[in-house]
Design an enzyme around this catalytic site. Structure first.
Site, PDB file in Angstrom:
ATOM      1  CG  ASP A  73     -75.051-131.214 -68.966  1.00 16.62           C
ATOM      2  OD1 ASP A  73     -74.129-130.572 -69.026  1.00 16.62           O
ATOM      3  OD2 ASP A  73     -75.994-131.155 -69.891  1.00 16.62           O
TER       4      ASP A  73
ATOM      5  CG  ASN B 227     -72.850-132.109 -72.774  1.00  8.45           C
ATOM      6  OD1 ASN B 227     -73.404-130.907 -72.470  1.00  8.45           O
ATOM      7  ND2 ASN B 227     -72.046-132.406 -71.931  1.00  8.45           N
TER       8      ASN B 227
ATOM      9  NE  ARG C 109     -80.502-133.456 -69.619  1.00  3.34           N
ATOM     10  CZ  ARG C 109     -79.414-132.459 -70.315  1.00  3.34           C
ATOM     11  NH1 ARG C 109     -79.328-132.331 -71.474  1.00  3.34           N
ATOM     12  NH2 ARG C 109     -78.522-131.971 -69.202  1.00  3.34           N
TER      13      ARG C 109
ATOM     14  N   GLY D 101     -75.833-123.353 -76.266  1.00  3.61           N
ATOM     15  CA  GLY D 101     -74.655-122.562 -75.373  1.00  3.61           C
ATOM     16  C   GLY D 101     -74.616-122.841 -73.861  1.00  3.61           C
ATOM     17  N   GLY D 102     -75.050-124.005 -73.401  1.00  3.36           N
ATOM     18  CA  GLY D 102     -74.976-124.324 -72.281  1.00  3.36           C
ATOM     19  C   GLY D 102     -75.934-123.192 -71.246  1.00  3.36           C
TER      20      GLY D 102
ATOM     21  CB  THR E   7     -77.048-127.583 -77.278  1.00  4.73           C
ATOM     22  OG1 THR E   7     -76.506-128.174 -76.122  1.00  4.73           O
ATOM     23  CG2 THR E   7     -78.711-127.668 -77.204  1.00  4.73           C
TER      24      THR E   7
ATOM     25  CB  SER F  14     -80.923-129.821 -69.347  1.00  6.13           C
ATOM     26  OG  SER F  14     -80.777-129.009 -70.789  1.00  6.13           O
ATOM     27  CB  SER F  15     -78.674-124.684 -69.600  1.00  3.76           C
ATOM     28  OG  SER F  15     -77.838-124.614 -68.273  1.00  3.76           O
TER      29      SER F  15
ATOM     30  CB  THR G 104     -77.956-131.226 -76.669  1.00  2.00           C
ATOM     31  OG1 THR G 104     -76.410-130.881 -76.445  1.00  2.00           O
ATOM     32  CG2 THR G 104     -78.190-132.015 -75.513  1.00  2.00           C
TER      33      THR G 104
HETATM   34  N1  GLY Z   1     -75.894-130.257 -72.419  1.00  2.00           N
HETATM   35  C1  GLY Z   1     -76.305-128.981 -72.324  1.00  2.00           C
HETATM   36  C2  GLY Z   1     -77.653-128.713 -71.364  1.00  2.00           C
HETATM   37  O1  GLY Z   1     -78.343-129.671 -71.539  1.00  2.00           O
HETATM   38  O2  GLY Z   1     -77.859-127.811 -70.810  1.00  2.00           O
END
Ligand code: GLY
Length: 563
Positions: free
Chosen positions: A413, A391, A94, A463-464, A371, A442-443, A389
């Site tokens: 984020d 983002n 990340r 998709g977040g 992403t 993050s998701s 991603t």
């Molecule tokens: N940027 C999307 C996530 O990391 O959830």
């Protein structure tokens, strides 16, 4: 006509993915990704003797060329690896906040969030982790030489590739124009200064090819060499924060995956700074107490259960999570049986709960949705589940001069200001506040599931926050409803994230009967369907035959390739 292509391919899920088809089946290995060219690159690497990790590295690098909106060198992500010998690890590559970043950097003199500051342009960019992450997994697991894994991507960038109808739609989309048009380097490369690439044309990226050639010889070039210097000089020219020290000191982290089980299937999943692994474990623990299979797939009773567990897990996500290297997180409690049972007991099987009564106060989150996820299985049964991603759609919109590298806007984020929604309605707690070298929550949630202790399913999505609900829905489709992996990926999706107290739905995620039944129970639906909740790509092994299957998401023209 051009506009019609864009709308159809990018946003009109009903037309683009209504056809049902069999999953790709193969004896040796499968790669399922959003880019058919990149999936083929991964399979070619396996054919040359590479394992699933080699294939994942080559696929990721190829997608930086062929899927520029999300595939990347200038972003970051999570790679979950399960080797055939049973060992597993989670690589966290990340992005990190630059050293010059600060808690209130997106606030004006009056303490108000500056619109767009964390999503567009140079101040939005986190220190990229992708190249370091791929180098690390290569060092630990790679069989082929690094240079062999970079070569297909370099070649695709140098010689170009044929623009697909889908990419044609992307290049012509108004969101793409909005994001890239303000930045001359991005405008020149991706928009051809307004003479947009169309399907059938060859898209070459010579600057990116040269960058990949440098990385091919010396991957540290991205962090210390010519590439690093070019990124930093572009930052200086435009008020960005990233310095040579930021790049030099970037480090990916090897984390221990979280473990869970659902109806006898053990699984591993990404730990924090992903919020998704915790949420998936919490939701599956709640669902295990119900006879989900008897509700009927996509029935009102099924969707009610889904909504109620999502509502609770997302409420917890908003309050408790951040970067584990900076803040203390109650991971054990959140993933415990006792906690899930407490949460489950508040579910009424006949009525919708009210999100405001689940936990007082805070509204919840939307995140940037661009992403991308790919899944790989090889002939030995090694599995890789990788989500990475930029983002937002094309990240910060910025391409570092003379590198061809699009840069992320991952700083968005973070919590720009606790309690105040950012441009994506993202509200999170102080735990996710900005600090130098910290990673934003993050998701993204790559997951690998086993059957009888053997690798069975690798899945993840883009998709977040909708990544989390999508992964849950695909796991349930497999474990409770035993559909093919392609059917699970194709199936219409719903999403609930606690706040707003609304079910988001795809046109084929529900039907008028189910909707009426759910509304009678007190659920509220978003007025309009969400044409594209997410984008998932999965692979499976049939335990009986050993055949490998791939399910790629038609929502973004994904392709699974096997051999
Ligand atoms: N940027 C999307 C996530 O990391 O959830």
């Amino acid at each position: 006509m051009r506009k019609a292509v864009a709308i159809l391919l990018l946003f009109s899920a009903t037309t683009a993915y209504s056809a049902m088809h069999d999953p790709v089946a193969a004896r040796h290995g499968v790669v399922a990704s959003t880019s058919g060219i990149a999936s083929q690159v991964g399979v070619d690497i396996m054919k040359k003797g590479g394992n699933a990790v080699d294939a994942a590295i080559a696929t990721a690098l190829a997608m930086a060329v062929t899927w520029p909106a999300a595939g990347n060198l200038g972003g970051g992500g999570f790679m979950l690896i399960r080797m055939a010998d049973g060992t597993s690890e989670a690589i966290d590559y990340r992005e990190r906040a630059p050293l010059a970043a600060s808690r209130d950097m997106y606030l004006d003199a009056n303490g108000k969030v500056i619109k767009g500051a964390s999503t567009d342009g140079y101040k939005a960019i986190g220190v990229p982790g992708t190249v370091a992450g791929l180098m690390l997994v290569h060092k630990r697991h790679g069989k082929l030489k690094w240079s062999e894994l970079v070569e297909p991507a370099r070649k695709l960038a140098a010689e170009g590739f044929v623009v697909s109808p889908f990419l044609d739609g992307v290049f012509h989309d108004k969101e793409t124009l909005k994001k890239l048009d303000p930045w001359p380097e991005s405008r020149r490369i991706f928009l051809r200064d307004g003479h947009f690439y169309t399907m059938g044309e060859r898209f070459k990226q010579p600057e990116l090819a040269a960058t990949l050639a440098r990385i091919q010889t010396n991957p540290r070039d991205f962090y210390e060499g010519v590439t690093a210097k070019r990124i930093v000089s572009d930052m200086h020219a435009h008020g960005g924060l990233i310095t040579m020290q930021d790049l030099r000191e970037y480090k990916p982290v090897i984390r221990t995956p979280l473990r869970g089980s659902y109806r006898g299937h053990d699984f591993i999943v990404m730990p924090p700074p992903s919020s998704g692994g915790i949420a998936i474990i919490e939701m599956l623990r709640m669902l295990e107490k119900y006879d989900v299979a008897s509700t009927g797939w996509q029935s009102a009773r099924y969707l009610h259960l889904l909504t109620e567990v999502m509502r609770r897990a997302f409420a917890d996500r908003a309050e408790f999570l951040g970067d584990p290297d900076f803040v203390k997180l109650p991971v054990n409690a959140l993933t415990s049986n006792g906690f899930a049972e407490e949460r489950r007991k508040t579910i009424d099987l006949t009525h919708a709960s009210k999100s405001s009564e689940i936990r007082a106060g805070d509204p919840a989150s939307f995140e940037g949705s661009d992403t991308t996820h790919f899944s790989v299985v090889d002939g030995d049964g090694n599995m890789v589940s990788n989500t990475y991603t930029l983002n937002d759609w094309f990240g910060a919109g910025v391409t570092a001069k003379d590198t061809g590298i699009l840069l992320n806007d991952e700083m968005d984020d973070f919590t720009s200001q606790p309690g105040v929604p950012n441009v994506y309605q993202l509200i999170q707690s102080e735990k996710n506040a900005i600090a130098p070298k910290k990673r934003p929550l993050s998701s993204m949630v790559p997951l690998i599931m086993l059957q009888d202790g053997k690798p069975w399913l690798a899945v993840g999505a883009a998709g977040g926050p909708r990544i989390i609900s999508t992964v849950l829905e695909i796991v349930l489709a497999e474990v409770d409803f035993h559909v093919s992996i392609q059917e699970a990926v194709d199936a219409g999706r719903i999403h609930h994230q606690w706040m707003p107290d609304t079910i988001f739905w795809e046109p084929n995620g529900t039907n008028p009967d189910s909707r009426a039944a759910l509304e009678a129970m007190g659920h509220k639906f978003a007025e309009k369907p969400f044409e594209h909740i997410s984008d998932a790509n999965a692979v499976m092994i049939d335990p009986k035959t050993g055949l490998r299957y791939g399910g790629a998401d038609p929502r973004r023209s994904g392709v699974a390739v096997g051999w």
